[in-house]
Motif scaffolding. Structure first.
Motif, mmCIF file in Angstrom:
data_model
loop_
_atom_site.group_PDB
_atom_site.id
_atom_site.type_symbol
_atom_site.label_atom_id
_atom_site.label_comp_id
_atom_site.label_asym_id
_atom_site.label_seq_id
_atom_site.Cartn_x
_atom_site.Cartn_y
_atom_site.Cartn_z
ATOM 1 N N VAL A 125 -46.058 -23.845 13.909
ATOM 2 C CA VAL A 125 -45.332 -23.454 14.948
ATOM 3 C C VAL A 125 -44.275 -22.492 13.912
ATOM 4 N N TYR A 126 -44.018 -21.207 14.512
ATOM 5 C CA TYR A 126 -43.325 -20.545 13.731
ATOM 6 C C TYR A 126 -41.814 -20.315 14.420
ATOM 7 N N ARG A 127 -40.731 -20.527 13.611
ATOM 8 C CA ARG A 127 -39.569 -20.325 14.456
ATOM 9 C C ARG A 127 -38.856 -18.838 13.856
ATOM 10 N N LEU A 128 -38.571 -18.287 15.208
ATOM 11 C CA LEU A 128 -38.077 -16.894 15.083
ATOM 12 C C LEU A 128 -36.666 -16.686 15.545
ATOM 13 N N ASP A 129 -35.838 -16.264 15.000
ATOM 14 C CA ASP A 129 -34.534 -15.861 15.660
ATOM 15 C C ASP A 129 -34.710 -14.396 16.257
ATOM 16 N N VAL A 130 -34.805 -14.596 17.591
ATOM 17 C CA VAL A 130 -34.971 -13.574 18.542
ATOM 18 C C VAL A 130 -33.733 -13.063 18.982
ATOM 19 N N THR A 131 -32.562 -13.266 18.621
ATOM 20 C CA THR A 131 -31.309 -13.008 19.416
ATOM 21 C C THR A 131 -31.237 -11.513 19.729
ATOM 22 N N GLU A 132 -31.627 -10.774 18.696
ATOM 23 C CA GLU A 132 -31.290 -9.412 18.983
ATOM 24 C C GLU A 132 -32.200 -8.662 19.825
ATOM 25 N N LEU A 133 -33.276 -9.271 20.223
ATOM 26 C CA LEU A 133 -34.160 -8.804 21.143
ATOM 27 C C LEU A 133 -33.597 -8.432 22.684
ATOM 28 N N PHE A 134 -32.482 -9.189 22.971
ATOM 29 C CA PHE A 134 -32.056 -9.196 24.321
ATOM 30 C C PHE A 134 -30.707 -8.297 24.365
ATOM 31 N N TRP A 135 -30.343 -7.705 23.278
ATOM 32 C CA TRP A 135 -29.260 -6.563 23.574
ATOM 33 C C TRP A 135 -29.470 -5.552 22.662
#
Length: 765
Positions: A125-135
């Motif tokens: 299971v890969y943990r990704l920081d996806v915060t920037e996807l949303f703005w």
């Protein structure tokens, strides 16, 4: 593997309360659940997503709230390349057997939306920081605010996992009109199901192509699928069965309680149509007094929303409109979600009904209308919007086919309605007369026989063992019922009103002239009732508004008659069948239409032009909206494309001299005072006459600028210019003969101006 794109328009919102777990990670309702396809957690303002290795390459539907509850939608996949994970958007392979291009670019197979380091691998299971996807910018969403973002106010607020759906709420900080503001934006990830069995697009039926945002009209049979819900019989061996999964609409709690039964009834008007297609109880309408925002904006809920600018000063009576926001699986055309947005104001509903039916329904003579009547109007609008939510377009369905003699026939109206489809813009029945004693419920536009026919074509299910060829043959036979049932015929034309079956805002029948006379009788009665609804008011705003809308209805009524001139009856007939796609309106009907316009449009009735209350609302001839509408009608009669259709009728249909005859009728109607020896024309008539002369002078003097065939739509042919010149020469001769009789009279100045224009034209030529 083959990557497939899903794209559509829709709305999505998310929110909820947070609970802290022992490790400091925010979760909801005890966590995401063991069946979650994706997991997300918000840690110190960062959104971390756990992506199972098994989900690499699998297609997801990624959606986002856009302007006015519309949805932005993408089909995406997560893919691993070396030590990085890419989020990619792909073009879509349609079940119809064709690629749907990505961002309208045929060379693009995919675009990279984001790249993530793999992060820690916790048992595949890969943990990704996806915060920037949303703005972040560059995602290619259709509607992006053009106002600058404020970083300090922009953040991920919360996440929620519903069944097979990960939802994320984001707050955008925006600088709007020089002030700081925040806007909630909602995203969702959902795994795509297996594509449903599609229904191939056919231009002869009134359904959207799956790529709904790309509007196509006319007779091009695009390769693709129509948009529709996935309905499958629970009991496949039965002629009529309940579906495995019905279409569900959820009534938002913000809908006033007194209107909920009417909105429910409007949606359920479609139940008999689905039963004819083989489905019992195909639609369910659920009412609730509370709805958390996650459920309200989930892909699992199609919500009827109550929108608009109500109770906001200067905006409270703006003429908005109801609409539908959809999410579509481009592979098959499956509707994933259809929100119905009820955005019109009560005033619009009441005004539209008053100007048509006040003389036929005593309830409409008091403002505001009683709840029962207003509820019925809301029901009619809801039924129309439900048609969109089921996949149907606004268009022309079976119009110019109903017998005008039936508009006041109660048995006919109970069975057939006054228009074949709720999806037309016929509005309410303003042709029935008081003597017909039509019950008010039969004056409302309702789901009609064409709608049942359309649902049967789109939704009827075939046996699993039936071949694709046999299914196509069955559907074709159903479409060919249009050969014998004219109110099953669909057409959609824009930019050119080809004939009387393609006008709006009027009840179209097989006799537009007779229908217009009936409509005018009711309009005169309604004008007499208009002062009643303004009693007790402290201003004349209501009176002015409704009178203005009455003028607009008069203009639309004249436009329906005008469409006969140079008009065609349209029937999207298969080329291998007898019959024609475009049949010209008879010469006799065209001449009758021109005579009617001469009487009613160029010299409008006194009750319309000079109502008794006119001195209460006007102190000047400005603005004269009626005159403007008259000028529009004259220019529509002289429209380039109408002239070309008349030319075509001469050359190919045997309508010898019809262009000359039509222009001659128009000219004699506009200048009838010259032939009838009347006194000076009224000021408005003078302006109409000079409008005609100005336009023809301009048309004849138009220099040839285009030689390419497709670019000549707005140019008059030399043949038409010659006919126009001949009419003006004849007019000049009559004017000169008449002028000797009016020298020294009040008419002398006006006729002199006309002669000056004609002399100047003829001298130049």
């Amino acid at each position: 593997m083959k990557y497939i794109l899903i794209c559509a328009m829709w709305v999505l919102s998310l929110m909820g309360t947070k609970a802290a777990t022992d490790d400091g990670v925010q979760s909801h309702n005890g966590g995401m659940g063991p069946d979650a396809f994706l997991k997300a957690s918000l840690v110190d303002g960062q959104l971390l997503m756990d992506l199972p290795e098994s989900m690499l390459g699998e297609p997801f539907l990624w959606t986002r709230t856009e302007a006015r509850y519309q949805y932005g939608t993408k089909q995406v996949t997560f893919n691993r390349y070396g030590d990085e994970i890419y989020l990619e958007e792909h073009r879509v392979w349609s079940e119809a057997g064709i690629w749907i291009p990505l961002r309208s670019d045929p060379t693009l197979e995919k675009v990279v939306l984001a790249v993530f380091p793999m992060g820690e691998d916790r048992e595949a299971v890969y943990r990704l920081d996806v915060t920037e996807l949303f703005w972040g910018d560059g995602m290619g969403w259709a509607h992006v605010p053009d106002t600058p973002k404020i970083p300090s106010l922009t953040k991920v607020v919360d996440t929620r996992y519903l069944k097979d759906e990960l939802m994320v709420k984001v707050q955008w900080g925006l600088l709007k009109n020089g002030s700081k503001t925040v806007q909630d934006v909602y995203y969702s990830f959902m795994p795509l199901p297996r594509p449903m069995d599609p229904r191939r697009f056919d231009y002869r039926m009134g359904y959207w192509l799956e790529e709904k945002g790309v509007v196509r009209n006319g007779t091009k049979n695009d390769i693709g699928n129509v948009i529709k819900w996935r309905l499958e019989k629970k009991h496949a061996d039965r002629k009529v069965s309940v579906p495995i999964k019905p279409i569900v609409f959820l009534l938002s709690p913000d809908i006033p309680k007194q209107w909920r039964p009417y909105i429910k009834a409007g949606i359920e008007e479609w139940l008999p149509a689905f039963e004819a297609a083989g489905f019992k109880d195909a639609i369910r309408v659920m009412e609730t007094d509370s709805l958390d925002e996650w459920s309200a904006h989930s892909l699992g809920s199609s919500v009827v929303r109550w929108t608009g600018n109500k109770n906001i000063r200067t905006f409270e009576e703006r003429r908005g409109g109801a609409t539908v926001a959809t999410v579509i699986d481009l592979r098959s055309g499956e509707l994933i979600k259809s929100d119905i947005l009820m955005g019109s104001h009560y005033t619009r509903y009441m005004d539209e009904y008053f100007i048509r039916c006040a003389a036929l329904d005593s309830r409409a003579r008091t403002y505001p209308f009683p709840d029962e009547l207003l509820g019925e109007l809301i029901q009619s609008v809801t039924a129309h919007e439900t048609g969109h939510a089921l996949g149907m377009k606004d268009a022309h369905y079976g119009e110019y086919s109903y017998p005008v003699e039936k508009v006041g026939n109660i048995p006919w109206l109970r069975k057939m309605g006054h228009t074949p489809s709720i999806m037309t813009y016929a509005r309410h029945n303003n042709l029935a007369q008081p003597r017909d004693s039509v019950p008010p419920s039969l004056l409302m536009q309702q789901v009609g026989p064409m709608d049942s026919y359309s649902i049967r074509w789109a939704y009827m299910e075939f046996p699993k063992e039936m071949s694709l060829g046999a299914r196509a043959d069955s559907l074709e036979q159903l479409i060919r019922l249009q050969e014998t049932v004219p109110w099953y015929r669909y057409n959609r034309v824009q930019g050119e009103i080809i004939g009387p079956g393609s006008t709006n805002e009027v009840v179209e029948t097989n006799d537009p002239v007779k229908a217009a006379r009936l409509a005018l009788e009711n309009m005169e009665r309604n004008m007499g009732l208009l002062p009643l609804v303004n009693r007790g008011q402290k201003d004349n705003v209501r009176l002015e508004r409704i009178y203005r809308e009455m003028l607009e209805l008069w203009y639309d009524t004249m436009g329906n008659v005008l469409s006969l001139v140079g008009g065609y009856e349209i029937f999207y007939q298969a080329l291998d069948r007898p019959g024609r796609m475009y049949t010209p309106i008879s010469v006799e009907s065209q001449e009758e239409a021109m005579d009617f316009l001469t009487d009613q449009a160029f010299d409008p009735p006194y009750w319309l032009a000079r109502p008794d209350f006119g001195t209460d609302i006007r102190y000047s001839t400005y603005p004269d909206r009626l005159l403007s509408y008259q000028q529009y009608l004259v220019l529509k009669l002289l429209n380039h494309k109408r002239m070309m259709r008349l030319e075509h009728m001469e050359a190919y249909e045997g309508y010898e001299g019809i262009l000359k005859t039509s222009l001659e009728q128009l000219q004699r109607g506009l200048f009838k005072e010259l032939w009838e020896g009347q006194d000076i024309p009224s000021p408005g008539k003078q302006e109409l006459q000079l409008t005609y002369l100005d336009w023809l002078v301009k048309a004849i003097g138009q220099e040839r600028q285009e030689y390419e065939a497709d670019k000549k739509a707005y140019s008059y042919s030399d043949y038409t210019k010659g006919i126009m010149m001949g009419r003006l020469i004849a007019l000049k001769a009559v004017l000169e003969k008449r002028f000797r009789k009016v020298e020294g009279s009040e008419a002398e100045g006006h006729w002199t101006r006309c002669l000056v224009k004609l002399d100047k034209l003829l001298e130049e030529k």
